[in-house]
Design an enzyme around this catalytic site. Structure first.
Site, mmCIF file in Angstrom:
data_model
loop_
_atom_site.group_PDB
_atom_site.id
_atom_site.type_symbol
_atom_site.label_atom_id
_atom_site.label_comp_id
_atom_site.label_asym_id
_atom_site.label_seq_id
_atom_site.Cartn_x
_atom_site.Cartn_y
_atom_site.Cartn_z
ATOM 1 N N HIS A 140 8.428 -19.845 -20.439
ATOM 2 C CA HIS A 140 9.111 -18.500 -20.044
ATOM 3 C C HIS A 140 8.573 -17.467 -20.976
ATOM 4 O O HIS A 140 8.410 -17.810 -22.260
ATOM 5 C CB HIS A 140 10.395 -18.511 -19.847
ATOM 6 C CG HIS A 140 11.132 -18.602 -21.210
ATOM 7 N ND1 HIS A 140 11.252 -19.873 -21.644
ATOM 8 C CD2 HIS A 140 11.856 -17.745 -22.061
ATOM 9 C CE1 HIS A 140 12.069 -19.848 -22.897
ATOM 10 N NE2 HIS A 140 12.285 -18.633 -23.060
ATOM 11 N N CYS A 194 21.602 -15.168 -25.591
ATOM 12 C CA CYS A 194 20.868 -14.079 -26.174
ATOM 13 C C CYS A 194 21.975 -13.059 -26.451
ATOM 14 O O CYS A 194 22.001 -12.528 -27.385
ATOM 15 C CB CYS A 194 19.504 -13.626 -25.774
ATOM 16 S SG CYS A 194 18.118 -14.846 -25.765
ATOM 17 N N ASP A 250 16.467 -8.543 -23.432
ATOM 18 C CA ASP A 250 15.671 -9.541 -22.796
ATOM 19 C C ASP A 250 15.618 -9.113 -21.278
ATOM 20 O O ASP A 250 15.871 -9.922 -20.335
ATOM 21 C CB ASP A 250 15.992 -10.788 -22.770
ATOM 22 C CG ASP A 250 15.910 -11.340 -24.377
ATOM 23 O OD1 ASP A 250 15.445 -10.502 -25.199
ATOM 24 O OD2 ASP A 250 16.174 -12.647 -24.523
ATOM 25 N N LYS A 306 11.146 -11.258 -30.139
ATOM 26 C CA LYS A 306 11.859 -12.463 -30.908
ATOM 27 C C LYS A 306 11.235 -13.774 -30.296
ATOM 28 O O LYS A 306 11.025 -13.746 -29.260
ATOM 29 C CB LYS A 306 13.348 -12.321 -30.787
ATOM 30 C CG LYS A 306 13.807 -12.307 -29.428
ATOM 31 C CD LYS A 306 15.275 -11.959 -29.398
ATOM 32 C CE LYS A 306 15.949 -12.074 -28.000
ATOM 33 N NZ LYS A 306 15.877 -13.352 -27.172
ATOM 34 N N HIS A 349 7.101 -15.559 -26.468
ATOM 35 C CA HIS A 349 6.541 -16.889 -27.031
ATOM 36 C C HIS A 349 5.234 -17.107 -26.967
ATOM 37 O O HIS A 349 4.598 -16.843 -26.172
ATOM 38 C CB HIS A 349 7.376 -17.914 -26.438
ATOM 39 C CG HIS A 349 8.983 -17.732 -26.664
ATOM 40 N ND1 HIS A 349 9.578 -17.722 -27.424
ATOM 41 C CD2 HIS A 349 9.870 -17.973 -25.364
ATOM 42 C CE1 HIS A 349 11.010 -17.793 -27.491
ATOM 43 N NE2 HIS A 349 11.258 -17.804 -26.038
ATOM 44 N N ASP A 387 12.030 -11.255 -25.346
ATOM 45 C CA ASP A 387 11.581 -12.662 -25.714
ATOM 46 C C ASP A 387 10.075 -12.816 -25.630
ATOM 47 O O ASP A 387 9.584 -12.400 -24.810
ATOM 48 C CB ASP A 387 12.415 -13.443 -24.638
ATOM 49 C CG ASP A 387 12.796 -14.862 -25.212
ATOM 50 O OD1 ASP A 387 13.121 -15.022 -26.414
ATOM 51 O OD2 ASP A 387 12.715 -16.044 -24.543
ATOM 52 N N HIS A 392 5.390 -22.999 -27.243
ATOM 53 C CA HIS A 392 6.490 -22.727 -28.147
ATOM 54 C C HIS A 392 7.457 -24.049 -27.773
ATOM 55 O O HIS A 392 7.604 -24.864 -26.995
ATOM 56 C CB HIS A 392 7.298 -21.796 -27.610
ATOM 57 C CG HIS A 392 8.282 -21.055 -28.502
ATOM 58 N ND1 HIS A 392 9.725 -21.283 -28.245
ATOM 59 C CD2 HIS A 392 8.392 -20.516 -29.532
ATOM 60 C CE1 HIS A 392 10.483 -20.862 -29.106
ATOM 61 N NE2 HIS A 392 9.563 -20.333 -29.946
HETATM 62 ZN ZN ZN Z 1 12.925 -17.630 -24.941
#
Ligand code: ZN
Length: 222
Positions: free
Chosen positions: A96, A170, A21, A121, A63, A61, A67
């Site tokens: 984010h 993470c 990330d 992810k 989304h 990351d 989310h």
């Molecule tokens: Zn996230």
């Protein structure tokens, strides 16, 4: 802080580097900034170019808007509140890494041309995903796999070296899952930064208890 400064011999043919990330939303100026999160980009890029790791994987990351992990999606809640989600604690975050947004791109300082794969992810609107290997729990009480473990195994990887953001979420979850699935794991502590610096001692302890090596990238040799 890091225990032991002895050289660590990287067996390149059995090793992979996981860049977690490295996205501007997790860096100063981003939606969910990690203190000094930008400072690790350059040394991580140098590590990618070092030749220690023929196999480099990045996570992102990613989304959808609205989310489930976004506080804005939970009336009356604010970022960093914790709610119960499918029977497990879920931290609510500022919006984010919204898919397709500029600050969700992997930082331009990361030499992505050297990455063999990018694992996105958190793409399920109803499930968060800290780990590169498994989503967080879903409504069925499962943690669906991302497929990364199978990918690494088919590539002959035994040793996984992890850096990136954030140390206490993470990176930690990815390291723990990797160890759980039988990989030998090194967390490159100097190339991580935490959301909560006060958690460092506990994070280090949790990792060590699982047999995960906590080291500095400067110790790596091959
Ligand atoms: Zn996230």
């Amino acid at each position: 802080m890091t225990m032991g400064k002895k050289n660590i011999l990287v067996e390149s043919s059995r090793s992979a580097l996981l860049l977690t990330d490295l996205q501007p939303d997790f860096m100063p100026g981003g939606a969910l900034p990690v203190l000094e999160g930008d400072c690790i980009v350059k040394p991580a890029a140098a590590l990618v170019r070092s030749g220690h790791f023929p196999l480099v994987i990045a996570t992102q990351d990613w989304h959808p808007p609205g989310h489930v992990s976004f506080a804005s999606n939970h009336p009356g809640k604010k970022p960093f509140d914790v709610v119960a989600l499918y029977g497990h604690p879920q931290v609510l975050w500022p919006d984010h890494c919204v898919e397709g947004s500029r600050r969700a791109q992997i930082h331009r300082g990361v030499p992505l041309s050297r990455a063999s794969a990018i694992v996105r992810k958190g793409t399920d609107p109803e499930v968060d995903s800290y780990s590169a290997f498994h989503n967080n729990w879903n409504a069925a009480g499962e943690r669906p796999a991302t497929g990364l473990a199978g990918y690494l195994r088919e590539r002959g990887v035994r040793d996984l070296y992890i850096c990136g953001l954030a140390r206490d979420f993470c990176v930690k979850w990815s390291a723990e899952d990797a160890a759980d699935m039988g990989f030998r794991v090194w967390v490159l502590w100097d190339l991580t930064r935490p959301v909560h610096p006060s958690s460092d001692r506990q994070v280090r302890r949790d990792l060590s208890e699982l047999g995960i090596h906590v080291v500095d990238s400067t110790q790596l040799k091959s």
